[in-house]
Design a protein around this motif. Sequence first.
Motif, PDB file in Angstrom:
ATOM      1  N   GLU A 298       0.837  -1.205   0.000  1.00  0.00           N
ATOM      2  CA  GLU A 298       0.000   0.000   0.000  1.00  0.00           C
ATOM      3  C   GLU A 298       0.869   1.252   0.000  1.00  0.00           C
ATOM      4  OE1 GLU A 298      -2.661  -0.134   3.344  1.00  0.00           O
ATOM      5  OE2 GLU A 298      -3.650  -1.943   2.608  1.00  0.00           O
ATOM      6  N   ALA A 299       1.906   1.249   0.808  1.00  0.00           N
ATOM      7  CA  ALA A 299       2.799   2.405   0.876  1.00  0.00           C
ATOM      8  C   ALA A 299       3.517   2.614  -0.452  1.00  0.00           C
ATOM      9  CB  ALA A 299       3.814   2.220   1.998  1.00  0.00           C
ATOM     10  N   ALA A 300       3.972   1.540  -1.055  1.00  0.00           N
ATOM     11  CA  ALA A 300       4.675   1.650  -2.341  1.00  0.00           C
ATOM     12  C   ALA A 300       3.750   2.183  -3.429  1.00  0.00           C
ATOM     13  CB  ALA A 300       5.244   0.301  -2.743  1.00  0.00           C
ATOM     14  N   LYS A 301       2.490   1.780  -3.391  1.00  0.00           N
ATOM     15  CA  LYS A 301       1.523   2.255  -4.388  1.00  0.00           C
ATOM     16  C   LYS A 301       1.283   3.758  -4.271  1.00  0.00           C
ATOM     17  CE  LYS A 301      -1.071  -2.019  -4.931  1.00  0.00           C
ATOM     18  NZ  LYS A 301      -2.365  -2.681  -4.682  1.00  0.00           N
ATOM     19  N   THR A 302       1.459   4.304  -3.070  1.00  0.00           N
ATOM     20  CA  THR A 302       1.266   5.742  -2.875  1.00  0.00           C
ATOM     21  C   THR A 302       2.548   6.535  -3.067  1.00  0.00           C
ATOM     22  OG1 THR A 302       1.594   5.651  -0.481  1.00  0.00           O
ATOM     23  CG2 THR A 302      -0.670   5.381  -1.294  1.00  0.00           C
ATOM     24  N   GLY A 303       3.615   5.829  -3.491  1.00  0.00           N
ATOM     25  CA  GLY A 303       4.851   6.523  -3.820  1.00  0.00           C
ATOM     26  C   GLY A 303       5.940   6.468  -2.778  1.00  0.00           C
ATOM     27  N   GLU A 304       5.695   5.808  -1.675  1.00  0.00           N
ATOM     28  CA  GLU A 304       6.726   5.694  -0.642  1.00  0.00           C
ATOM     29  C   GLU A 304       7.609   4.502  -0.983  1.00  0.00           C
ATOM     30  OE1 GLU A 304       5.400   6.276   3.435  1.00  0.00           O
ATOM     31  OE2 GLU A 304       3.456   6.832   2.607  1.00  0.00           O
ATOM     32  N   THR A 305       8.760   4.783  -1.561  1.00  0.00           N
ATOM     33  CA  THR A 305       9.609   3.684  -2.018  1.00  0.00           C
ATOM     34  C   THR A 305      11.041   3.757  -1.507  1.00  0.00           C
ATOM     35  OG1 THR A 305      10.070   4.853  -4.082  1.00  0.00           O
ATOM     36  CG2 THR A 305       8.267   3.239  -4.118  1.00  0.00           C
ATOM     37  N   THR A 306      11.299   4.594  -0.510  1.00  0.00           N
ATOM     38  CA  THR A 306      12.656   4.578   0.044  1.00  0.00           C
ATOM     39  C   THR A 306      12.733   3.438   1.059  1.00  0.00           C
ATOM     40  OG1 THR A 306      12.235   6.082   1.892  1.00  0.00           O
ATOM     41  CG2 THR A 306      12.858   7.087  -0.222  1.00  0.00           C
ATOM     42  N   PRO A 307      13.861   2.793   1.136  1.00  0.00           N
ATOM     43  CA  PRO A 307      13.988   1.670   2.069  1.00  0.00           C
ATOM     44  C   PRO A 307      13.648   2.039   3.512  1.00  0.00           C
ATOM     45  CG  PRO A 307      15.843   1.711   0.572  1.00  0.00           C
ATOM     46  CD  PRO A 307      15.066   2.970   0.324  1.00  0.00           C
ATOM     47  N   ASP A 308      14.075   3.207   3.966  1.00  0.00           N
ATOM     48  CA  ASP A 308      13.799   3.607   5.352  1.00  0.00           C
ATOM     49  C   ASP A 308      12.308   3.780   5.607  1.00  0.00           C
ATOM     50  OD1 ASP A 308      16.453   3.518   6.108  1.00  0.00           O
ATOM     51  OD2 ASP A 308      16.793   5.652   5.713  1.00  0.00           O
ATOM     52  N   GLU A 309      11.601   4.419   4.686  1.00  0.00           N
ATOM     53  CA  GLU A 309      10.150   4.598   4.841  1.00  0.00           C
ATOM     54  C   GLU A 309       9.448   3.249   4.880  1.00  0.00           C
ATOM     55  OE1 GLU A 309       9.372   6.937   1.344  1.00  0.00           O
ATOM     56  OE2 GLU A 309       9.142   8.763   2.506  1.00  0.00           O
ATOM     57  N   LEU A 310       9.820   2.372   3.969  1.00  0.00           N
ATOM     58  CA  LEU A 310       9.178   1.065   3.888  1.00  0.00           C
ATOM     59  C   LEU A 310       9.463   0.218   5.128  1.00  0.00           C
ATOM     60  CD1 LEU A 310       9.803   0.311   0.126  1.00  0.00           C
ATOM     61  CD2 LEU A 310       7.647   0.991   1.197  1.00  0.00           C
ATOM     62  N   ARG A 311      10.681   0.286   5.641  1.00  0.00           N
ATOM     63  CA  ARG A 311      11.012  -0.445   6.870  1.00  0.00           C
ATOM     64  C   ARG A 311      10.171   0.063   8.043  1.00  0.00           C
ATOM     65  NH1 ARG A 311      16.271   0.735   5.391  1.00  0.00           N
ATOM     66  NH2 ARG A 311      17.191  -0.975   4.236  1.00  0.00           N
ATOM     67  N   GLN A 312      10.069   1.377   8.147  1.00  0.00           N
ATOM     68  CA  GLN A 312       9.293   1.970   9.232  1.00  0.00           C
ATOM     69  C   GLN A 312       7.830   1.529   9.144  1.00  0.00           C
ATOM     70  OE1 GLN A 312       9.217   6.263   9.229  1.00  0.00           O
ATOM     71  NE2 GLN A 312       8.583   6.350  11.350  1.00  0.00           N
ATOM     72  N   ILE A 313       7.263   1.567   7.962  1.00  0.00           N
ATOM     73  CA  ILE A 313       5.875   1.152   7.754  1.00  0.00           C
ATOM     74  C   ILE A 313       5.722  -0.338   8.057  1.00  0.00           C
ATOM     75  CG2 ILE A 313       4.146   0.775   5.939  1.00  0.00           C
ATOM     76  CD1 ILE A 313       5.269   3.529   4.774  1.00  0.00           C
ATOM     77  N   GLY A 314       6.684  -1.135   7.602  1.00  0.00           N
ATOM     78  CA  GLY A 314       6.636  -2.566   7.864  1.00  0.00           C
ATOM     79  C   GLY A 314       6.732  -2.892   9.339  1.00  0.00           C
ATOM     80  N   ARG A 315       7.603  -2.218  10.057  1.00  0.00           N
ATOM     81  CA  ARG A 315       7.750  -2.462  11.497  1.00  0.00           C
ATOM     82  C   ARG A 315       6.497  -2.058  12.262  1.00  0.00           C
ATOM     83  NH1 ARG A 315      13.595  -0.425  10.782  1.00  0.00           N
ATOM     84  NH2 ARG A 315      14.683  -2.397  10.469  1.00  0.00           N
ATOM     85  N   LYS A 316       5.900  -0.950  11.860  1.00  0.00           N
ATOM     86  CA  LYS A 316       4.654  -0.523  12.497  1.00  0.00           C
ATOM     87  C   LYS A 316       3.563  -1.558  12.237  1.00  0.00           C
ATOM     88  CE  LYS A 316       1.242   3.132  12.721  1.00  0.00           C
ATOM     89  NZ  LYS A 316       0.772   4.400  12.151  1.00  0.00           N
TER      90      LYS A 316
END
Length: 66
Positions: free
Chosen positions: A38-56
């Motif tokens: 979901e985050a990637a579809k909205t344009g969040e594709t940096t590794p740090d952002e994705l890790r943070q979203i995944g951990r949450k």
Amino acid sequence: MFEQATTALLRAVLDEVCENLPRDETGARTHVACKILEAAKTGETTPDELRQIGRKALTQAPSMWR
């Protein structure tokens, strides 16, 4: 849907976030994967952002141990 490099990044982040999760915790892993996608579809594709979203997502994931 995504370029090959983005797909590889998403898979790597998912594996990293879920590295300590037992393989039979498919519900939790699926929940994390969905949130990362979901985050990637909205344009969040940096590794740090994705890790943070995944951990949450992992902290909010259903678990048979809760």
